[in-house]
Write a protein that holds these residues in place. Structure first.
Motif, PDB file in Angstrom:
ATOM      1  N   SER A 182       0.804  -1.188  -0.119  1.00 15.87           N
ATOM      2  CA  SER A 182      -0.014  -0.010   0.042  1.00 15.87           C
ATOM      3  C   SER A 182       0.970   1.340   0.057  1.00 15.87           C
ATOM      4  CB  SER A 182      -1.005   0.027   1.271  1.00 15.87           C
ATOM      5  OG  SER A 182      -1.885  -1.282   1.283  1.00 15.87           O
ATOM      6  N   LEU A 183       1.938   1.223  -0.534  1.00 15.91           N
ATOM      7  CA  LEU A 183       2.681   2.366  -0.643  1.00 15.91           C
ATOM      8  C   LEU A 183       2.300   2.972  -2.280  1.00 15.91           C
ATOM      9  CD1 LEU A 183       5.296   3.756   0.821  1.00 15.91           C
ATOM     10  CD2 LEU A 183       6.803   2.467  -0.499  1.00 15.91           C
ATOM     11  N   ARG A 184       1.979   4.364  -1.967  1.00 14.30           N
ATOM     12  CA  ARG A 184       1.532   5.174  -3.311  1.00 14.30           C
ATOM     13  C   ARG A 184       2.331   6.468  -3.049  1.00 14.30           C
ATOM     14  NH1 ARG A 184      -0.177   0.600  -3.553  1.00 14.30           N
ATOM     15  NH2 ARG A 184      -2.065   0.169  -4.065  1.00 14.30           N
ATOM     16  N   THR A 210       2.032   7.862   9.197  1.00 13.84           N
ATOM     17  CA  THR A 210       0.981   7.210   8.273  1.00 13.84           C
ATOM     18  C   THR A 210       0.985   5.652   8.580  1.00 13.84           C
ATOM     19  OG1 THR A 210       3.074   6.260   6.756  1.00 13.84           O
ATOM     20  CG2 THR A 210       1.990   8.606   6.349  1.00 13.84           C
ATOM     21  N   SER A 211      -0.329   4.975   8.199  1.00 11.77           N
ATOM     22  CA  SER A 211      -0.531   3.584   8.445  1.00 11.77           C
ATOM     23  C   SER A 211      -1.439   3.286   7.548  1.00 11.77           C
ATOM     24  CB  SER A 211      -1.151   3.523   9.952  1.00 11.77           C
ATOM     25  OG  SER A 211      -2.403   4.334   9.867  1.00 11.77           O
ATOM     26  N   GLU A 212      -1.989   2.002   7.643  1.00 11.51           N
ATOM     27  CA  GLU A 212      -2.950   1.466   6.789  1.00 11.51           C
ATOM     28  C   GLU A 212      -4.148   2.085   6.693  1.00 11.51           C
ATOM     29  OE1 GLU A 212      -3.716  -2.646   7.484  1.00 11.51           O
ATOM     30  OE2 GLU A 212      -1.528  -3.240   7.009  1.00 11.51           O
ATOM     31  N   VAL A 213      -4.279   2.933   7.748  1.00 11.03           N
ATOM     32  CA  VAL A 213      -5.740   3.519   7.834  1.00 11.03           C
ATOM     33  C   VAL A 213      -5.476   5.209   7.611  1.00 11.03           C
ATOM     34  CG1 VAL A 213      -6.832   2.279   9.174  1.00 11.03           C
ATOM     35  CG2 VAL A 213      -5.508   3.989  10.338  1.00 11.03           C
ATOM     36  N   LEU A 214      -4.145   5.630   7.562  1.00 10.78           N
ATOM     37  CA  LEU A 214      -3.821   7.143   7.551  1.00 10.78           C
ATOM     38  C   LEU A 214      -2.874   7.157   6.105  1.00 10.78           C
ATOM     39  CD1 LEU A 214      -4.321   9.975   8.258  1.00 10.78           C
ATOM     40  CD2 LEU A 214      -2.157   9.627   9.847  1.00 10.78           C
ATOM     41  N   SER A 215      -3.255   7.545   4.995  1.00 11.37           N
ATOM     42  CA  SER A 215      -2.330   7.869   3.950  1.00 11.37           C
ATOM     43  C   SER A 215      -1.822   9.132   3.937  1.00 11.37           C
ATOM     44  CB  SER A 215      -3.410   7.859   2.662  1.00 11.37           C
ATOM     45  OG  SER A 215      -4.105   9.156   2.563  1.00 11.37           O
ATOM     46  N   ASP A 216      -0.551   8.733   3.096  1.00  8.68           N
ATOM     47  CA  ASP A 216       0.429   9.972   3.017  1.00  8.68           C
ATOM     48  C   ASP A 216      -0.455  11.492   2.745  1.00  8.68           C
ATOM     49  OD1 ASP A 216       3.079   9.127   3.669  1.00  8.68           O
ATOM     50  OD2 ASP A 216       2.968   8.161   1.371  1.00  8.68           O
ATOM     51  N   ALA A 217      -1.390  11.021   1.910  1.00  8.42           N
ATOM     52  CA  ALA A 217      -2.240  12.489   1.427  1.00  8.42           C
ATOM     53  C   ALA A 217      -2.857  12.801   2.864  1.00  8.42           C
ATOM     54  CB  ALA A 217      -3.314  12.202   0.445  1.00  8.42           C
ATOM     55  N   GLU A 218      -3.442  12.195   3.446  1.00 10.39           N
ATOM     56  CA  GLU A 218      -4.359  12.577   4.576  1.00 10.39           C
ATOM     57  C   GLU A 218      -3.269  12.979   5.668  1.00 10.39           C
ATOM     58  OE1 GLU A 218      -8.107   9.199   4.541  1.00 10.39           O
ATOM     59  OE2 GLU A 218      -5.891   8.534   5.322  1.00 10.39           O
ATOM     60  N   ALA A 219      -2.103  12.324   6.063  1.00  8.66           N
ATOM     61  CA  ALA A 219      -1.128  13.106   6.958  1.00  8.66           C
ATOM     62  C   ALA A 219      -0.560  14.299   6.542  1.00  8.66           C
ATOM     63  CB  ALA A 219       0.095  11.958   7.095  1.00  8.66           C
TER      64      ALA A 219
END
Length: 438
Positions: free
Chosen positions: A97-99, A304-313
Motif C-alpha cells: 500500500s505504498l503510493r 502514516t499507517s494502513e488507515v492514514l495515507s500520505d495525503a491524509e497525513a
C-alpha cells in the motif's frame, strides 16, 4: 539538458519492435508496432517495448559520456536485470500500500525544475525536445519516488548508529573527516544469496577474466559497462565525487592505498566481488572550524499507517500549519497531535547538531529561518511540521566530529543494508526469462 536528465536518473518504459503484416492482395505492406514478453517477474511481465526504451536511453547516456558501448547482447541482459529488480521493488511497494499521489509528484517535478532554474513549462519543453514525453517523465519520477520511499521504510528507518560505533570509527581512523574527496569507479560481480562453492569459484574466474582485460589496458569504463552487475554499470561504474569517509567501508580502505589511475585486485564482500579504480582525488583540509552551528527546533510528527495515507497525513499537517500561522501555540498543538516522544515537551527537540536527524528532516530544517514554519516534510518516520526557534555557534570540535562520524556511519550502514536487501529481494523473486527463447 544532459545534467537535468542525469539528476533525475531516467527509467523510461517505452520502445519499438516492428513487424510487417501482409495486407490483402494489391495493397501496400505497412510496418506496425508490436510487443512481446521478454521476462515474467512474479505475476507481471516485462515487455520488449520496456526493454527497448531502456536500451535506447542507456545508449544515449553512454554516448553523451563518451563511453564505448558494450556488445548489444551484454547491454540488453544488463538492462533486463535492472528492470527485473525495479519491477520487484515496485511490486512490493504496491502490495504494501505504498503510493505516490499526484500532488506529491507535482511537487517533486516542480522541485526538479527549480533546481535547474527553470519553470515546469520549460522543463516539459526541454524534455520533449530531447524525445522524452511528459507522460513518460512523470511515470519515471513516480517510480523513483516509490523506490526511494520503499528504501526509507524497509532499510533506512531501521539503521541505528551507537556511541560505541562512533568511538571505534574515530579511534580506528585518526585521519577521518579530513574532507578528502575521491572520484571512484567500480565493477561488481554479484554473488547469489547463499552461493555454493562452485558459484564462488565461477565468480573468481569471472573476476580474473575482467582483471586480464584491465591489465591489458582496456578502458575501465567500457569494461564496467560490459561486465558489472551494479546499477551504475551504464555510467562506466562511476560513483561520482564522494568524501572518502562516505564511501562504503571496503571501498574507503582500499582506495586510500591507491594513487589516481590505479586499480585494486578483486575485493570480496557479501554482495560478490568488487574491482575498484581510483580515478582522482582532491581536498583534505580536515575539520577546519572549531565552531559548529546548532539549531533549536520543534516538530509535530504524524505517522502514516494502513488507515492514514500520505495525503491524509499531509493534509492534517497543512491544517495545523494554518492554525499556527493564525496565532495558535505550536507547543500546545504538538502536545495534542504529535506522535513523537517530544510531544510531551511541546515538540521541543532541543539543540541539534548536523547529523542528529535523518537527512530529509535536516535539509528542511536547514532551509528555515528562526521563527519560520516548514511545509509538511516526509521522512522515514512519517510527516513532520518543523519550526526553527533559534541558531547558535558552539565551540564543539569533539561534538562536531562525533556528529559528522554519526552521519558518515549512518550513510554507510544504510547503503550496505540496502544493497543486501535488494540482493535478498532479487533472490526471492520468481523470474521466467523469455528473451533467449525469441
Amino acid at each position: 539538458m544532459n545534467r537535468l536528465l542525469s539528476r533525475t536518473r531516467p527509467a523510461l518504459a517505452a520502445g519499438l519492435c516492428c513487424l510487417a503484416l501482409a495486407l490483402p492482395a494489391g495493397a501496400a505492406t505497412t510496418p506496425i508496432e508490436v510487443d512481446r514478453i521478454v521476462a515474467v517477474v512474479n505475476s507481471e511481465v516485462i515487455t520488449a517495448l520496456e526493454l527497448r526504451a531502456r536500451i535506447d536511453q542507456a545508449t544515449r547516456q553512454l554516448q553523451r559520456q563518451g563511453v564505448e558501448l558494450p556488445p548489444a547482447g551484454v547491454l540488453e541482459r544488463q538492462l533486463l536485470e535492472q528492470l527485473i529488480i525495479e519491477h520487484a521493488q515496485l511490486q512490493l511497494a504496491r502490495d504494501t500500500s505504498l503510493r505516490i499521489d499526484d500532488a506529491a509528484l507535482d511537487r517533486a517535478i516542480a522541485s526538479i525544475a527549480q533546481n535547474n532554474r527553470i519553470d515546469t513549462d520549460e522543463l516539459r519543453r526541454r524534455l520533449e525536445a530531447d524525445g522524452v514525453s511528459w507522460e513518460q517523465f512523470r511515470k519515471q519520477i513516480r517510480t523513483e519516488m516509490l523506490i526511494s520511499r520503499l528504501r526509507e521504510r524497509e532499510v533506512d528507518s531501521r539503521v541505528a548508529v551507537t556511541d560505541a560505533e562512533i568511538d571505534n570509527f574515530l579511534n580506528s581512523n585518526p585521519d577521518a573527516l579530513s574532507g578528502e574527496e575521491y572520484l571512484v569507479a567500480h565493477i561488481l560481480l554479484r554473488a547469489p544469496e547463499g552461493a555454493t562453492p562452485q558459484q564462488i569459484e565461477a565468480l573468481r574466474a569471472k573476476a580474473e577474466a575482467v582483471m586480464t582485460r584491465l591489465r591489458s589496458g582496456e578502458d575501465f569504463a567500457r569494461v564496467a559497462a560490459a561486465t558489472s552487475d551494479a546499477p551504475d554499470a551504464i555510467n562506466g561504474g562511476s560513483l561520482g565525487w564522494r568524501q572518502r569517509d562516505r564511501l562504503p567501508a571496503l571501498f574507503a580502505e582500499a582506495a586510500r592505498q591507491l594513487q589516481p589511475g590505479e586499480i585494486t585486485p578483486p575485493l570480496r564482500s557479501a554482495a560478490g566481488v568488487h574491482i575498484l579504480k581510483l580515478v582522482d582525488k582532491r581536498g583534505g583540509d580536515g575539520v577546519a572550524s572549531q565552531q559548529l552551528e546548532q539549531t533549536r527546533a520543534r516538530h509535530i510528527l504524524i505517522r502514516t499507517s494502513e488507515v492514514l495515507s500520505d495525503a491524509e497525513a499531509e493534509a492534517r499537517l497543512l491544517g495545523l500549519r494554518e492554525r499556527v500561522a493564525n496565532g495558535a501555540d505550536f507547543g500546545e498543538l504538538a502536545k495534542a497531535n504529535s506522535a513523537d516522544l517530544s510531544a510531551a515537551k511541546g515538540g521541543d527537540l532541543g539543540w541539534l547538531n548536523p547529523g542528529d536527524t535523518v537527512p530529509e528532516f535536516e535539509r528542511a530544517m536547514n532551509a528555515l529561518q528562526p521563527g519560520e514554519l516548514s511545509p509538511p516534510v516526509r521522512s522515514p518516520f512519517g510527516w513532520h511540521l518543523i519550526m526553527v526557534e533559534e541558531r547558535r555557534l558552539q565551540d564543539v570540535t569533539d561534538e562536531r566530529k562525533r556528529a559528522a562520524a554519526r552521519a558518515v556511519l549512518r550513510e554507510r550502514k544504510a547503503d550496505e543494508a540496502y544493497e543486501d536487501w535488494v540482493r535478498q529481494l532479487r533472490d526471492s523473486t520468481y523470474v521466467d526469462y523469455r528473451l533467449e527463447r525469441e
